[in-house]
Design a protein around this motif. Structure first.
Motif, PDB file in Angstrom:
ATOM      1  N   GLY A 131       0.797  -1.219   0.000  1.00 40.99           N
ATOM      2  CA  GLY A 131       0.000   0.000   0.000  1.00 40.99           C
ATOM      3  C   GLY A 131       0.827   1.263   0.000  1.00 40.99           C
ATOM      4  O   GLY A 131       0.318   2.345   0.315  1.00 40.99           O
ATOM      5  N   ARG A 132       2.103   1.166  -0.392  1.00 38.15           N
ATOM      6  CA  ARG A 132       3.023   2.307  -0.334  1.00 38.15           C
ATOM      7  C   ARG A 132       3.711   2.575  -1.672  1.00 38.15           C
ATOM      8  O   ARG A 132       4.818   3.086  -1.708  1.00 38.15           O
ATOM      9  CB  ARG A 132       4.067   2.077   0.761  1.00 38.15           C
ATOM     10  N   ASN A 133       3.079   2.179  -2.763  1.00 34.45           N
ATOM     11  CA  ASN A 133       3.605   2.437  -4.102  1.00 34.45           C
ATOM     12  C   ASN A 133       4.943   1.742  -4.350  1.00 34.45           C
ATOM     13  O   ASN A 133       5.752   2.195  -5.155  1.00 34.45           O
ATOM     14  CB  ASN A 133       3.746   3.951  -4.345  1.00 34.45           C
ATOM     15  N   ILE A 134       5.188   0.633  -3.665  1.00 34.18           N
ATOM     16  CA  ILE A 134       6.392  -0.166  -3.898  1.00 34.18           C
ATOM     17  C   ILE A 134       6.146  -1.072  -5.104  1.00 34.18           C
ATOM     18  O   ILE A 134       5.101  -1.709  -5.210  1.00 34.18           O
ATOM     19  CB  ILE A 134       6.735  -1.018  -2.663  1.00 34.18           C
ATOM     20  N   GLU A 153      11.460  -1.626  -6.453  1.00 32.18           N
ATOM     21  CA  GLU A 153      11.617  -0.173  -6.396  1.00 32.18           C
ATOM     22  C   GLU A 153      10.726   0.396  -5.298  1.00 32.18           C
ATOM     23  O   GLU A 153       9.535   0.102  -5.249  1.00 32.18           O
ATOM     24  CB  GLU A 153      11.252   0.472  -7.737  1.00 32.18           C
ATOM     25  N   HIS A 154      11.326   1.213  -4.427  1.00 32.31           N
ATOM     26  CA  HIS A 154      10.582   1.923  -3.394  1.00 32.31           C
ATOM     27  C   HIS A 154      10.942   3.404  -3.521  1.00 32.31           C
ATOM     28  O   HIS A 154      11.920   3.867  -2.918  1.00 32.31           O
ATOM     29  CB  HIS A 154      10.948   1.386  -2.003  1.00 32.31           C
ATOM     30  N   PRO A 155      10.156   4.170  -4.301  1.00 37.20           N
ATOM     31  CA  PRO A 155      10.520   5.571  -4.570  1.00 37.20           C
ATOM     32  C   PRO A 155      10.516   6.463  -3.334  1.00 37.20           C
ATOM     33  O   PRO A 155      11.082   7.560  -3.383  1.00 37.20           O
ATOM     34  CB  PRO A 155       9.446   6.016  -5.575  1.00 37.20           C
ATOM     35  N   THR A 199      21.522  -0.596  -9.280  1.00 39.03           N
ATOM     36  CA  THR A 199      21.005   0.069  -8.088  1.00 39.03           C
ATOM     37  C   THR A 199      20.671   1.510  -8.459  1.00 39.03           C
ATOM     38  O   THR A 199      21.471   2.196  -9.105  1.00 39.03           O
ATOM     39  CB  THR A 199      22.042   0.049  -6.952  1.00 39.03           C
ATOM     40  N   ILE A 200      19.472   1.964  -8.045  1.00 37.75           N
ATOM     41  CA  ILE A 200      18.971   3.267  -8.464  1.00 37.75           C
ATOM     42  C   ILE A 200      18.550   4.082  -7.250  1.00 37.75           C
ATOM     43  O   ILE A 200      17.865   3.566  -6.354  1.00 37.75           O
ATOM     44  CB  ILE A 200      17.764   3.124  -9.407  1.00 37.75           C
ATOM     45  N   LEU A 201      18.935   5.340  -7.221  1.00 32.29           N
ATOM     46  CA  LEU A 201      18.428   6.305  -6.249  1.00 32.29           C
ATOM     47  C   LEU A 201      17.399   7.192  -6.932  1.00 32.29           C
ATOM     48  O   LEU A 201      17.648   7.719  -8.024  1.00 32.29           O
ATOM     49  CB  LEU A 201      19.561   7.171  -5.693  1.00 32.29           C
ATOM     50  N   PHE A 202      16.226   7.349  -6.293  1.00 34.91           N
ATOM     51  CA  PHE A 202      15.187   8.236  -6.797  1.00 34.91           C
ATOM     52  C   PHE A 202      15.125   9.479  -5.906  1.00 34.91           C
ATOM     53  O   PHE A 202      15.130   9.362  -4.679  1.00 34.91           O
ATOM     54  CB  PHE A 202      13.813   7.551  -6.758  1.00 34.91           C
ATOM     55  N   TYR A 203      15.043  10.644  -6.533  1.00 37.32           N
ATOM     56  CA  TYR A 203      14.910  11.875  -5.749  1.00 37.32           C
ATOM     57  C   TYR A 203      13.870  12.772  -6.404  1.00 37.32           C
ATOM     58  O   TYR A 203      13.975  13.102  -7.590  1.00 37.32           O
ATOM     59  CB  TYR A 203      16.236  12.630  -5.652  1.00 37.32           C
TER      60      TYR A 203
END
Length: 433
Positions: A131-134, A153-155, A199-203
């Motif tokens: 429920g957290r857009n994961i 992915e967990h933005p 591996t990705i960082l989302f900002y």
């Protein structure tokens, strides 16, 4: 003079009305409580975390509308609205009304592979995990060769702006190589394998601007498939282990209402590789994609996309990184029909809602796709030469489920208008862009 005076009076009245509306829209008011209606799977705590409206603080209607647009961009939400109720001296009660997407999406696709054998792809993805857009899931496919991938992915893992993604892919595909840069009809088949972790960082800087930074370590190899291909002897089989550093910026200003979209989006992405060799010469890839959408009446939607891809020039090597393909830039052209170090493509289409009954929508589609490619050992000026320009037009249909994320079945038929290539069907999931 009397007529001019009347026009001046009308103009003054309109300016006063606009000024009053703007002032009203930006009037601050205190939020006594923030509530949600319609939630089934999505957590209210998650939406509260990413919302800009906060209980106990002052806000205005512009911030409320911004929250609504933010929610509609989430994979787990189909539509959102709001209502504001006065609670006396305590301030105002704001309620966000949410319609959720069904977000667990299994997928199956079957067709004909490049060698005319039967191909298939199975996948399953959750687009609103916990429920957290994961987003998490994976795929397995058999398209001449076996391939699979897993994604997580967990933005919004760390904060309401900062998130993390991890994925692994082991993908093998049959790909044509064109050793004669002036003749894309004479292709030599290879199996291309690319496997590795990213591996990705989302900002999320603000409502309109998002950034990604990714690091992918992979093994790439090309293996010659047939020794019977005429004109090819002692075929090269290059391979390399390298790391790719990817950065992207996305500007989004879209208004989404189920299948209808209006607004503007721009994606700029750069990938830099830490090493190359005499055949796999790619040092960098730059991509910029501009998309524009406009509603036309209650049922029409115009959409256009301009994509420019550029890599360092390739010399004395057919192993160019960019491709002309059905699914990427030119509908009807075929599977990987040309390669190069630069590609320019323009896609435009008109979508029209033919039927809308509850959750089900049928859209008709007419399109025009134009593309050009800079082949190895040629200049950028040759992108739109006679032999590299492709102009396709055609018709298509979309079958859409409004409450399942990305549930769009897409069928298009492209007709070649330049004589450089054939005609063909294109099937896919999701809008073409």
């Amino acid at each position: 003079m009397i007529v001019i005076s009347r026009y001046k009076s009308i103009l003054i009245i309109l300016l006063l009305v606009c000024s009053s509306l703007q002032s009203l829209a930006q009037t601050k008011f205190k939020v006594e409580s923030l509530n949600f209606e319609g939630l089934k799977k999505t957590k209210a705590s998650f939406l509260t975390r990413i919302a800009k409206v906060k209980a106990g603080q002052e806000t205005d209607s512009v911030v409320v509308v911004t929250d609504i647009e933010r929610f509609k961009r989430l994979d787990g939400i189909a539509f959102a609205d709001y209502k504001v109720e006065s609670v006396g001296d305590a301030g105002y009660k704001i309620t966000y009304i949410v319609e959720e997407n069904f977000s667990i999406i299994p997928g199956i696709r079957a067709g004909q592979a490049a060698d005319d054998s039967f191909s298939y792809r199975f996948s399953a993805f959750e687009f609103n995990g916990l429920g957290r857009n994961i987003i998490f899931g994976g795929f397995f496919k058999k398209e001449v060769f076996n391939a699979f991938g897993v994604f997580l992915e967990h933005p919004y893992l760390f904060t309401n702006k900062l998130g993390l993604g991890i994925n692994y892919m082991d993908d093998s595909t049959q790909q044509p190589l064109f050793f004669d840069p002036n003749n894309s009809d004479n292709a030599t088949d290879y199996v291309f394998t690319n496997k590795g972790f990213e591996t990705i960082l989302f900002y999320e800087l603000n409502f309109n601007n998002r950034f990604e930074f990714g690091v992918r370590t992979s093994e790439e190899s090309y293996v010659f498939l047939s020794e019977d291909d005429a004109g090819v002897s002692n075929a090269a089989e290059p391979n390399i282990r390298r790391t790719a550093f990817r950065g992207s910026h996305e500007y989004v200003d879209l208004d989404i209402e189920y299948q209808n979209v209006s607004g503007f989006r721009n994606l700029f992405e750069t990938t830099v590789f830490n090493k190359s060799n005499t055949l796999l010469q790619t040092d960098f890839i730059i991509n910029n994609t501009i998309q524009y959408f406009k509603r036309m009446g209650s049922k029409g939607n115009f959409a256009s996309q301009l994509q420019i891809q550029f890599s360092n020039p390739i010399e004395n090597s057919a192993f160019a990184p960019l491709i002309i393909d059905n699914q990427l830039n030119t509908r009807g052209v075929g599977n990987i029909v040309d390669r190069g170090s630069a590609i320019v493509s323009l896609n435009s289409e008109y979508r029209h809602t033919l039927l809308e009954k509850g959750w089900f929508v049928i859209q008709g589609n007419s399109f025009m796709d134009v593309s050009g490619v800079q082949r190895p050992d040629t200049n950028f000026n040759d992108v739109f030469s006679k032999n590299t320009t492709r102009f396709y037009s055609g018709l298509g249909v979309r079958f859409i489920h409004k409450y399942i994320f990305n549930a769009v079945l897409r069928f298009d038929y492209g007709i070649n208008l330049t004589g450089n290539g054939g005609n063909g069907f294109v099937f896919g999931i999701g809008q073409y862009f």
